[in-house]
Write an enzyme that holds these catalytic residues in place. Structure first.
Site, PDB file in Angstrom:
ATOM      1  N   HIS A  75       0.827  -1.215   0.000  1.00 16.67           N
ATOM      2  CA  HIS A  75       0.000   0.000   0.000  1.00 16.67           C
ATOM      3  C   HIS A  75       0.864   1.269   0.000  1.00 16.67           C
ATOM      4  O   HIS A  75       0.508   2.279   0.614  1.00 16.67           O
ATOM      5  CB  HIS A  75      -0.950   0.038   1.200  1.00 16.67           C
ATOM      6  CG  HIS A  75      -1.956  -1.072   1.212  1.00 16.67           C
ATOM      7  ND1 HIS A  75      -3.215  -0.931   0.694  1.00 16.67           N
ATOM      8  CD2 HIS A  75      -1.887  -2.339   1.676  1.00 16.67           C
ATOM      9  CE1 HIS A  75      -3.889  -2.076   0.848  1.00 16.67           C
ATOM     10  NE2 HIS A  75      -3.101  -2.949   1.436  1.00 16.67           N
ATOM     11  N   ASN A 148     -10.351  -2.771   2.508  1.00 16.41           N
ATOM     12  CA  ASN A 148     -10.046  -2.776   1.075  1.00 16.41           C
ATOM     13  C   ASN A 148     -11.316  -2.516   0.273  1.00 16.41           C
ATOM     14  O   ASN A 148     -12.408  -2.479   0.830  1.00 16.41           O
ATOM     15  CB  ASN A 148      -9.470  -4.133   0.657  1.00 16.41           C
ATOM     16  CG  ASN A 148      -7.994  -4.293   1.055  1.00 16.41           C
ATOM     17  OD1 ASN A 148      -7.311  -3.322   1.390  1.00 16.41           O
ATOM     18  ND2 ASN A 148      -7.518  -5.508   1.026  1.00 16.41           N
ATOM     19  N   TYR A 362       0.840  -4.256  12.129  1.00 15.17           N
ATOM     20  CA  TYR A 362       0.761  -2.821  11.801  1.00 15.17           C
ATOM     21  C   TYR A 362       1.551  -1.965  12.779  1.00 15.17           C
ATOM     22  O   TYR A 362       2.203  -1.004  12.394  1.00 15.17           O
ATOM     23  CB  TYR A 362      -0.701  -2.371  11.703  1.00 15.17           C
ATOM     24  CG  TYR A 362      -1.390  -2.897  10.459  1.00 15.17           C
ATOM     25  CD1 TYR A 362      -1.569  -4.265  10.274  1.00 15.17           C
ATOM     26  CD2 TYR A 362      -1.842  -2.051   9.464  1.00 15.17           C
ATOM     27  CE1 TYR A 362      -2.185  -4.768   9.139  1.00 15.17           C
ATOM     28  CE2 TYR A 362      -2.459  -2.539   8.324  1.00 15.17           C
ATOM     29  CZ  TYR A 362      -2.625  -3.898   8.164  1.00 15.17           C
ATOM     30  OH  TYR A 362      -3.227  -4.395   7.040  1.00 15.17           O
TER      31      TYR A 362
END
Ligand code: HDE
Length: 710
Positions: A75, A148, A362
């Site tokens: 991304h 998404n 993350y």
């Protein structure tokens, strides 16, 4: 439309905007020292070497040398905007979260859209999944819904993520290809990992080449939990539904847009917001009561499965509007850190093994991307509520935390900061009962990899199916190894044999009768071979119409871009009739002429040209209009690129209108063979053109235009 806005006035607006920030400010170093010269380094004489003493040069160059931070591993290419979320109705029966119960709140959001595979500078129209990450700055802390534009994911277990990404990224020996899945390593992986097939067929569909970020759905993908005041849990899937409907470009356009304007999506989002066409999405939820957990023929914890809306309807509960562009790309869009682990009371996780892995990944990635544990202090990442705890120090600590204590419990600071009871909003994890063996395996209930890709394919319109066949043929056609293509052909044939036959024809290969059993990644090296799963296919729903873009919204032409082809002498009367109606409906009009500067219409008025034909392409517009005027048309007829422009718009199934002498220009193109086409409008009412444009494309034309040589 404004006939003649000069570049000069735009320059003045830019100046005013920038001047505001810098008004009465003196140029200084980072230490506040006033600078007298930032153009020349300190030298030993006019033609001499530069002196080590030059601290001004060193500060400037050092800062420059370290301007970049590592781009996101996935991304990396993204664009973002600010906005807000409003709740329509309280859903307190499901969730106690303030954002889901307080209908008087306006919750600020920051949303970043992205592609997955490409680098930061890669083109926007890659065939790829799009990221749809929303940061809600709520009064109970920040909630990130990191989703998404497709409702499922490629893999079922976080352990497979590095393999998936390594296979799709440029091949490591020669760093080719950029932002493209059409290569051997990706299909080697996919053809051995059947759980990928569902997300993969979505990537072959039009969803992977959106017309705009503003025209994509968003999905939280995983099943989450909502927790109400009584502590009851309901399973939930989150959906974003774009007000403008879901629309895509064709693959031929995508390839050409990448060359003509590789910032196409970024520019589209920015321009729409600047023009006041604020993108909007409604937030929907699919609720499954706790007791229905095992009611489905798939597992709710399996992220490669969607719950068809025909089985559990989406309830619309609120709306998100994006109304402000970032002011600094790096500070906001690049430094924003989304973490699926950012949740608030009233929302909780499930045991989806992909989600569980994300909860680790993350935070971990931000440490290397943003340089340490204090990334929450970067302005875009700060919650709107104050934070107090005993975490201290670390790289880039920007706060001066006062006081003697940094531990809990303490008496020296009176026990502060104190903990919050659950009733006061203290976070409390859902008390899920667990009684299990510790194992490294995957649930049998995750083993059906074919039913949902088949359901998706069955649910599409014929033009969507054709696009999928073309996409598989293109992608596999770019692979070098026939045995990889053949494995894929066999797997596609297990989804749908007609589809596989079409692709096989395009590849010039046969569908093999059988292939060596796909490696089932649920099984480790010690598993017995007969435990491997043959493809299973269940039909629990014949079709799910909500999966098809043919059933999306076709209501508005707001912000749609219409190219108007003109030269000197174009008909002002026709132009005005058409453009007034289009602009009233919110379309964006761009004048394309043989040259830049200005053109003069047949009423002797000067009009600013938005783009000379040399600098633009038909693929950058949604529709085109030719107002006529004999002198204008005679000129346009002599320029091959205008003919190509029209043929290409026609080939891409766009609406085309011409008035008066404009028909002469149409007669020079392939369009003239198809004048009965419902989206080719010669001397018709402007309203008919508006309707054709609102339909996005006339896909019925698709099969007839293959012979057009553009
Ligand atoms: Fe991500 N993903 N992801 N992902 N993802 C990242 O985090 C990861 C997954 C998604 O605009 C990274 O901050 C793992 C699913 C979006 O900044 C990284 C797994 C979904 C974004 C990461 C997944 C997503 C990311 C890279 C499997 C949809 C962009 C930079 C367990 C529900 C956010 C970063 C933005 C970004 C890891 C799977 C969506 C490396 C390990 C499923 C929209 O941490």
């Amino acid at each position: 439309m404004e006939p003649n806005p000069s570049n000069e006035s735009k320059k003045i607006t830019d100046l005013e905007k920038n001047y505001k920030n810098l008004e009465n400010k003196t140029f200084t170093t980072n230490q506040g020292l006033k600078v007298n010269d930032t153009n020349n380094s300190l030298k030993s004489g006019e033609r001499g070497s530069t002196l080590l003493e030059d601290f001004l040069l060193r500060e400037k160059i050092t800062s420059f040398d370290h301007e970049r931070i590592p781009e996101r591993i996935v991304h990396a290419r993204g664009s973002a905007a600010h906005g807000y979320f409003e709740l329509y109705n309280s859903i307190e029966q499901y969730s106690k979260a303030g954002i889901f119960t307080d209908i008087n709140r306006i919750t600020p959001v920051f949303v970043r859209f992205s592609t997955v595979a490409g680098s930061k500078g890669s083109p926007d129209l890659a065939r790829d999944v799009r990221g749809f990450a929303v940061k809600f700055y709520t009064e109970e802390g920040t909630w990130d819904l990191v989703g998404n534009n497709m409702p499922i994911f490629f893999i079922q277990d976080a352990m497979k993520f590095p393999d998936l990404i390594h296979s799709v990224k440029p091949e490591p020996n020669r760093e080719i290809p950029q932002a493209a899945s059409a290569h051997d390593t990706f299909y080697d992986f996919v053809s051995h990992t059947t759980e990928t097939l569902h997300n993969h067929i979505w990537v072959m569909s039009d969803r992977a080449i959106p017309r705009s970020f503003r025209m994509m759905e968003g999905f939280g993908i995983h099943t989450f939990r909502l927790i109400n005041n009584k502590g009851d849990s309901h399973f939930v899937k989150f959906h974003w539904k774009p007000k403008l409907g879901v629309h895509s470009v064709t693959w031929d356009e995508a390839v050409k847009i990448n060359g003509a304007d590789s910032d196409f999506h970024r520019r589209d989002l920015w321009d729409a917001i600047e023009a006041g066409h604020y993108p909007e999405w409604e937030l929907g939820i699919q609720i499954v009561p706790q007791e229905d957990e095992f009611k489905f023929e798939f597992d709710l914890l399996d992220p490669t499965k969607l719950i068809p809306e025909e089985m559990v309807p989406v309830q619309i509960i609120g709306k998100m509007t994006l109304n402000k562009n970032p002011e600094n790309f790096f500070a906001e869009t690049e430094q924003v850190a989304f973490l699926p682990g950012h949740i608030v009371p009233g929302i909780d996780f499930t045991n989806d093994p992909l989600l569980q892995g994300r909860l680790f990944s993350y935070r971990d990635t931000q440490l290397s991307r943003l340089g340490g544990p204090n990334f929450h202090q970067i302005p875009i990442n700060r919650p709107i509520v104050p934070s107090h705890n005993n975490q201290r120090d670390g790289m880039m600590q920007t706060e001066i935390v006062k006081g003697q204590t940094a531990y809990f419990p303490n008496s020296l600071t009176g026990g502060c900061p104190h903990l919050a009871k659950i009733a006061e909003g203290g976070f409390h994890s859902y008390e899920e009962r667990i009684d299990a063996k510790k194992i490294r395996n995957r649930s049998e209930s995750f083993n059906d990899h074919f039913s949902q890709p088949a359901l998706f394919y069955r649910s599409l319109a014929h033009w969507e199916k054709q696009h999928i066949a073309d996409a598989y043929t293109f992608e596999l056609g770019k692979c070098n190894h026939d045995y990889i293509k053949e494995r894929m052909l066999w797997l596609i044939s297990q989804i749908d044999n007609t589809l596989a036959t079409q692709v096989a024809k395009g590849l010039g290969l046969e569908i093999p009768k059988t292939i060596e059993q796909p490696i089932n990644h649920a099984i480790g090296a010690d598993a017995e071979i007969d435990k491997q799963q043959p493809p299973k296919k269940k039909i629990y729903l014949e079709v799910a119409p909500t999966l098809s873009q043919a059933n999306t919204k076709f209501e508005s032409i707001e912000s749609r871009k219409v190219a108007v082809l003109v030269s000197d002498g174009f008909s002002m009367k026709n132009f005005k009739n058409m453009v007034d109606v289009l602009e009233k409906e919110g379309a964006v009009i761009k004048l394309i002429a043989p040259h830049g500067g200005q053109v003069i219409c047949d009423e002797n008025i000067k009009h600013k040209v938005d783009a000379a034909i040399m600098t633009t392409e038909s693929v950058l517009f949604d529709a085109l209009y030719i107002p006529g005027g004999i002198k204008s048309i005679e000129k346009l007829k002599t320029e091959g690129k205008f003919i190509k422009f029209i043929n290409e718009a026609f080939m891409h199934c766009k609406a085309i209108a011409a008035d008066g002498d404009g028909e002469d220009l149409i007669n020079k193109t392939f369009v003239s063979d198809f004048k009965d086409d419902i989206a080719v409008l010669i001397n018709q009412k402007a309203e008919s053109f508006v309707n054709a444009l609102a339909k996005h494309r006339n896909w019925e034309r698709m099969d007839n235009v293959k012979h057009i040589p553009v």
